[in-house]
Design an enzyme around this catalytic site. Structure first.
Site, short mmCIF file in Angstrom:
data_model
loop_
_atom_site.label_atom_id
_atom_site.label_comp_id
_atom_site.label_asym_id
_atom_site.label_seq_id
_atom_site.Cartn_x
_atom_site.Cartn_y
_atom_site.Cartn_z
N THR A 51 0.82 -1.21 0.00
CA THR A 51 0.00 0.00 0.00
C THR A 51 0.85 1.26 0.00
OG1 THR A 51 -1.79 -1.15 1.15
CG2 THR A 51 -1.81 1.26 1.24
N SER A 98 1.48 -7.45 -0.45
CA SER A 98 2.17 -8.33 0.51
C SER A 98 1.58 -9.73 0.56
CB SER A 98 2.17 -7.71 1.91
OG SER A 98 0.86 -7.61 2.43
#
Length: 367
Positions: A51, A98
């Site tokens: 992010t 991730s």
């Protein structure tokens, strides 16, 4: 500070979201520029995506964005204040969400970070990462690196294009911590939302809010005030924290370890199915302090006897200690995802039953 409009444009032109299965050798960026000041500490930033490097179509969009859309140069350029506290250099290790991180990537990452820490001219390392699995990477680094220098893992809960993006200040705080002599000998740290936490215990506690990474029982190591670290304690490491040397471990060497979730009336056959699919170990996310159903325990015992499967019990509760079980090992204070990597690394290192018990039970030691 780079404007939202500029970040939006850069996000479109520097989209690097494709997974990198075998990252190349580090390419250092920035230290050779005119910003370099020999009096500042050299900090290497390994960017993995997430992010903090995310891009959305509008400044008010904080979900549904493209993770890992911006390169490490963009992240560094967006925070010129980094040059006030360090000589930052960037390594574009990967650029993925991730959830796409794998044990093979983590092995490569820890080997590259270790090589960087071994350089006398480098004072610290920062790893930027998506928050969904940030705690797993931070924990893995914590138990596979041999170091005294500061190592910080950082991310953000809002993409770089958001009107209230938290990535820039988080990155500045992470680099500031990594550049601080007071941050040495504390293990890998997680820095987000003005808090400094131990990677060994910290977990993501909230899916959306910026104030998400916490270790409720063990507490924080420190706090950021005016972008300056204030530590609550003298340097110390978690009791029983192991070290696994993986400098020569190949990417596909770590054994498969699967996680099973405990619930009322759980299906005992799921454990056997995981082993049949190649699992050498199982993490049982137990109810309460690690409890498992009687049919489930019977199935696990059979797997241990017939296949030598390594079983570790953790808990589905947020915190707590899981003691030794009748089958397998108690995971202590480790949550399931951290117990998984501990078991993978221990199996790879060839731990016998005695060492396994010592590994997981050492967390309760007061020595």
């Amino acid at each position: 500070m780079v404007s939202i409009k500029l970040l939006l444009g850069l996000g479109a032109s520097l989209a690097l979201a494709s997974p990198i299965p075998a990252p190349p050798s580090p390419v250092l960026l920035g230290r050779e520029t005119g910003h370099f000041n020999a009096s500042r500490p050299n900090i290497t930033i390994f960017a993995t995506g997430g992010t903090i490097a995310g891009s959305a179509g509008s400044s008010d969009q904080t979900t549904g964005y493209e993770a890992g859309a911006l390169g490490v140069e963009v992240l560094i350029d967006a925070v010129p204040q980094l040059w006030n506290v360090s000589n930052p250099s960037g390594v574009q290790f990967a650029n993925v969400g991730s959830s796409e991180m794998t044990p093979a990537l983590l092995l490569n990452l820890t080997q590259q970070v270790q090589a960087e820490l071994d350089k006398p001219e480098v004072q610290g390392v920062v790893v930027t990462h998506g928050t969904d699995t940030l705690e797993e990477t931070a924990f893995f680094l914590d138990v596979t690196l041999r170091f005294d220098k500061p190592v910080v893992v950082v991310g953000s809960m809002r993409p770089a294009t958001a009107i209230s993006a938290d990535g820039p200040i988080n990155l500045l705080e992470a680099v500031t911590v990594a550049a601080s002599p007071a941050a040495a000998r504390r293990g890998v740290m997680v820095v987000l939302n003005d808090r400094i936490a131990s990677a060994y215990y910290t977990t993501k506690t909230q899916a959306n809010a910026p104030d998400t990474f916490k270790s409720a029982e063990q507490g924080f190591l420190g706090y950021m005030l005016d972008i300056k670290p204030i530590f609550y304690f003298e340097p110390a490491l978690p009791v029983g924290r192991p070290y696994f040397n993986v400098t020569a471990t190949e990417a596909d060497a770590l054994p498969q370890v699967d996680v099973l979730y405990g619930y009322q009336g759980l299906d005992p056959k799921l454990a056997a199915a995981a082993v049949a699919d190649g699992a050498k170990g199982l993490i049982c996310t137990g109810m309460g302090a690690g409890s498992w159903t009687k049919p489930g325990q019977k199935a696990l015992k059979q797997l241990v006897e017939e296949h030598g499967t390594a079983i570790v019990f953790s808990r589905r509760t947020t915190d707590g200690y899981v003691d030794t079980q009748s089958v397998g090992y108690g995971g202590g204070f480790l949550n399931p995802q951290k117990a998984r990597y501990t078991l993978m690394l221990a199996l790879n290192a060839g731990y016998d039953e005695e060492k396994m018990h010592a590994l997981f039970e050492s967390q309760s030691s007061s020595a």
